[in-house]
Design a protein around this motif. Structure first.
Motif, PDB file in Angstrom:
ATOM      1  N   ASP A 286       0.796  -1.230   0.000  1.00  0.00           N
ATOM      2  CA  ASP A 286       0.000   0.000   0.000  1.00  0.00           C
ATOM      3  C   ASP A 286       0.827   1.278   0.000  1.00  0.00           C
ATOM      4  O   ASP A 286       0.293   2.351  -0.261  1.00  0.00           O
ATOM      5  CB  ASP A 286      -0.917   0.025   1.231  1.00  0.00           C
ATOM      6  N   ILE A 287       2.123   1.190   0.285  1.00  0.00           N
ATOM      7  CA  ILE A 287       2.963   2.377   0.323  1.00  0.00           C
ATOM      8  C   ILE A 287       3.293   2.904  -1.072  1.00  0.00           C
ATOM      9  O   ILE A 287       3.720   4.051  -1.226  1.00  0.00           O
ATOM     10  CB  ILE A 287       4.283   2.087   1.094  1.00  0.00           C
ATOM     11  N   ASN A 288       3.071   2.099  -2.115  1.00  0.00           N
ATOM     12  CA  ASN A 288       3.482   2.533  -3.457  1.00  0.00           C
ATOM     13  C   ASN A 288       2.285   2.924  -4.315  1.00  0.00           C
ATOM     14  O   ASN A 288       1.122   2.686  -3.960  1.00  0.00           O
ATOM     15  CB  ASN A 288       4.337   1.464  -4.153  1.00  0.00           C
ATOM     16  N   THR A 289       2.579   3.537  -5.455  1.00  0.00           N
ATOM     17  CA  THR A 289       1.539   3.901  -6.415  1.00  0.00           C
ATOM     18  C   THR A 289       2.078   3.779  -7.828  1.00  0.00           C
ATOM     19  O   THR A 289       3.275   3.985  -8.081  1.00  0.00           O
ATOM     20  CB  THR A 289       1.018   5.331  -6.165  1.00  0.00           C
ATOM     21  N   TYR A 290       1.185   3.424  -8.737  1.00  0.00           N
ATOM     22  CA  TYR A 290       1.497   3.324 -10.166  1.00  0.00           C
ATOM     23  C   TYR A 290       0.163   3.242 -10.912  1.00  0.00           C
ATOM     24  O   TYR A 290      -0.878   2.980 -10.293  1.00  0.00           O
ATOM     25  CB  TYR A 290       2.361   2.086 -10.468  1.00  0.00           C
ATOM     26  N   PRO A 291       0.140   3.474 -12.214  1.00  0.00           N
ATOM     27  CA  PRO A 291      -1.125   3.418 -12.944  1.00  0.00           C
ATOM     28  C   PRO A 291      -1.814   2.062 -12.777  1.00  0.00           C
ATOM     29  O   PRO A 291      -1.205   1.013 -12.973  1.00  0.00           O
ATOM     30  CB  PRO A 291      -0.693   3.645 -14.401  1.00  0.00           C
ATOM     31  N   GLY A 292      -3.075   2.097 -12.386  1.00  0.00           N
ATOM     32  CA  GLY A 292      -3.833   0.866 -12.199  1.00  0.00           C
ATOM     33  C   GLY A 292      -3.677   0.232 -10.827  1.00  0.00           C
ATOM     34  O   GLY A 292      -4.204  -0.855 -10.583  1.00  0.00           O
ATOM     35  N   LYS A 293      -2.980   0.897  -9.908  1.00  0.00           N
ATOM     36  CA  LYS A 293      -2.721   0.354  -8.577  1.00  0.00           C
ATOM     37  C   LYS A 293      -4.023  -0.014  -7.857  1.00  0.00           C
ATOM     38  O   LYS A 293      -4.973   0.762  -7.834  1.00  0.00           O
ATOM     39  CB  LYS A 293      -1.945   1.376  -7.749  1.00  0.00           C
ATOM     40  N   GLN A 294      -4.049  -1.210  -7.275  1.00  0.00           N
ATOM     41  CA  GLN A 294      -5.146  -1.635  -6.425  1.00  0.00           C
ATOM     42  C   GLN A 294      -4.578  -2.003  -5.053  1.00  0.00           C
ATOM     43  O   GLN A 294      -3.632  -2.771  -4.959  1.00  0.00           O
ATOM     44  CB  GLN A 294      -5.871  -2.847  -7.024  1.00  0.00           C
ATOM     45  N   LYS A 295      -5.166  -1.472  -3.996  1.00  0.00           N
ATOM     46  CA  LYS A 295      -4.660  -1.730  -2.645  1.00  0.00           C
ATOM     47  C   LYS A 295      -5.253  -3.030  -2.104  1.00  0.00           C
ATOM     48  O   LYS A 295      -6.153  -3.029  -1.256  1.00  0.00           O
ATOM     49  CB  LYS A 295      -4.981  -0.553  -1.723  1.00  0.00           C
ATOM     50  N   LEU A 296      -4.725  -4.124  -2.616  1.00  0.00           N
ATOM     51  CA  LEU A 296      -5.143  -5.452  -2.187  1.00  0.00           C
ATOM     52  C   LEU A 296      -3.910  -6.244  -1.764  1.00  0.00           C
ATOM     53  O   LEU A 296      -2.833  -6.084  -2.334  1.00  0.00           O
ATOM     54  CB  LEU A 296      -5.855  -6.191  -3.319  1.00  0.00           C
ATOM     55  N   ILE A 297      -4.076  -7.120  -0.778  1.00  0.00           N
ATOM     56  CA  ILE A 297      -2.953  -7.928  -0.319  1.00  0.00           C
ATOM     57  C   ILE A 297      -2.408  -8.778  -1.449  1.00  0.00           C
ATOM     58  O   ILE A 297      -1.184  -8.908  -1.617  1.00  0.00           O
ATOM     59  CB  ILE A 297      -3.386  -8.812   0.871  1.00  0.00           C
ATOM     60  N   VAL A 298      -3.296  -9.355  -2.247  1.00  0.00           N
ATOM     61  CA  VAL A 298      -2.848 -10.229  -3.334  1.00  0.00           C
ATOM     62  C   VAL A 298      -1.996  -9.460  -4.337  1.00  0.00           C
ATOM     63  O   VAL A 298      -1.027 -10.007  -4.903  1.00  0.00           O
ATOM     64  CB  VAL A 298      -4.056 -10.906  -4.022  1.00  0.00           C
ATOM     65  N   CYS A 299      -2.298  -8.183  -4.576  1.00  0.00           N
ATOM     66  CA  CYS A 299      -1.481  -7.373  -5.480  1.00  0.00           C
ATOM     67  C   CYS A 299      -0.104  -7.131  -4.865  1.00  0.00           C
ATOM     68  O   CYS A 299       0.910  -7.138  -5.560  1.00  0.00           O
ATOM     69  CB  CYS A 299      -2.178  -6.046  -5.769  1.00  0.00           C
ATOM     70  N   GLY A 300      -0.070  -6.919  -3.554  1.00  0.00           N
ATOM     71  CA  GLY A 300       1.204  -6.754  -2.870  1.00  0.00           C
ATOM     72  C   GLY A 300       2.070  -7.995  -2.967  1.00  0.00           C
ATOM     73  O   GLY A 300       3.302  -7.901  -3.080  1.00  0.00           O
ATOM     74  N   PHE A 301       1.467  -9.179  -2.938  1.00  0.00           N
ATOM     75  CA  PHE A 301       2.228 -10.423  -3.090  1.00  0.00           C
ATOM     76  C   PHE A 301       2.900 -10.475  -4.463  1.00  0.00           C
ATOM     77  O   PHE A 301       4.062 -10.879  -4.590  1.00  0.00           O
ATOM     78  CB  PHE A 301       1.302 -11.629  -2.920  1.00  0.00           C
ATOM     79  N   HIS A 302       2.181 -10.072  -5.493  1.00  0.00           N
ATOM     80  CA  HIS A 302       2.745 -10.021  -6.850  1.00  0.00           C
ATOM     81  C   HIS A 302       3.914  -9.040  -6.907  1.00  0.00           C
ATOM     82  O   HIS A 302       4.980  -9.346  -7.440  1.00  0.00           O
ATOM     83  CB  HIS A 302       1.656  -9.603  -7.835  1.00  0.00           C
TER      84      HIS A 302
END
Length: 342
Positions: A286-302
């Motif tokens: 959640d600390i980062n940002t980029y186009p299309g960012k979604q604040k989900l745990i599964v996205c952080g794992f990727h």
């Protein structure tokens, strides 16, 4: 001075999975977190609420997810430095980063990965003029007093952490232990509440409903609290040690001072490496940002997976980083301490 391959800042779910991915690539890691325990936002904000979007897990909780992730990284024996906040990061002449915490701990590593979520969690403080003068000795936030022998001890709060603190104190040789909460409802496991009720009935602790409206001192030391109950009646409560559990709130903290490109209080990263504007410093979750960012745990794992593969060559310059499957790699099985499937 601790020299290591990578420093991970943040021990939430994404930070813990980052440790796992780096471990698979044999990168030695040290983890720093401002909280006194691993689990991050999951443990602080919704430890027992259900999570339904973790892959392969129909339902879990913040507490259970943190426990599973800790179990997953256990083979790597990663050192954790909890209750410490990173105060500064400075690039050294040899290209590595000097990372220092507010406790004076120093690390030297070629890679820093920031997994700080929405920021460092800070305790919500009592809103009483002058009370801050007692912090660090008579007043503590989210901590059990160090010495309670013969003292009147007051614990403020109604969650599991506050109740656990009061129960711990009731087993010590304090003169008195009072749990003070603004409501007569506690957000804690029923077993803990039942134990508290038994201790109250036995006269070993007190439960009081009310709010602190003032305090008094004797020779410069905190000596009493003025408490207003539900009927607005005022009570004088003796106190030598005060532990406060009013919850935690996230603050960006010193991250904003590290010279990294930011957008709306989030770190800008590229989506191939999840590297920040400073080479060697990465940001995931959640600390980062980029186009299309979604604040989900599964996205952080990727994000943590790609960051690990981008970071490993910086830790092992000139070394070919092999791509391996945990299903079939004997080396990975060795690292994880599991037998090779037949």
């Amino acid at each position: 001075m601790v020299e290591t391959g990578a420093v991970v800042i943040g021990a939430g779910p994404v930070g813990l999975f980052q440790v796992f991915q780096l471990g698979l690539l044999e990168v030695p890691v040290h983890v720093i977190d401002a909280l006194p325990h691993a689990g991050g936002q999951c443990m602080e904000l919704y430890p027992d609420k259900p999570l339904y979007d973790i892959p392969g897990t129909p339902a879990t909780s913040g507490r259970a997810l943190a426990a599973s992730l800790m179990q997953q990284i256990q083979p790597f024996q990663t050192p954790f430095h909890l209750g410490q906040q990173v105060s500064c990061i400075e690039k050294q002449p040899d290209g590595r980063f000097l990372v220092q915490t507010d406790q004076g701990t120093q690390f030297l590593a070629p890679v820093v990965i920031i997994a700080a979520g929405v920021g460092a969690f800070q305790p919500r403080r009592l809103k009483l003029d002058g009370i801050a003068a007692f912090e660090g000795h008579q007043l503590r936030y989210h901590a059990v007093p160090a010495d309670v022998a013969g003292h009147d001890v007051v614990v403020v709060g109604g969650d599991e952490a506050a109740l656990q603190c009061a129960l711990t104190l009731a087993e010590l040789d304090a003169k008195s232990v009072t749990l003070l909460h603004r409501r007569d409802v506690l957000q804690a496991p029923m077993a803990d509440i039942a134990e508290m009720q038994m201790l109250v009935a036995a006269g070993r602790m007190r439960f009081m409903v009310g709010q602190i409206t003032g305090f008094g001192t004797v020779e410069g030391s905190l000596a009493r609290l003025e408490v207003s109950d539900v009927d607005a009646a005022l009570h004088q409560l003796p106190v030598d040690a005060l532990s406060v559990f009013l919850g935690l709130s996230p603050k960006l903290g010193p991250v904003a001072d590290w010279g990294l490109a930011m957008e709306r209080k989030q770190l800008q990263v590229d989506t191939a490496r999840f590297e920040t504007s400073v080479p060697g410093i990465f940001a995931v979750g959640d600390i980062n940002t980029y186009p299309g960012k979604q604040k989900l745990i599964v996205c952080g794992f990727h994000e943590a997976t790609l960051a690990a593969y981008a970071a490993a060559p910086l830790v092992f310059p000139g070394k070919k980083i092999p791509f391996q499957y945990t299903t079939t790699s004997p080396r990975l099985h060795q690292l994880l301490g599991v037998g090779t499937p037949t």
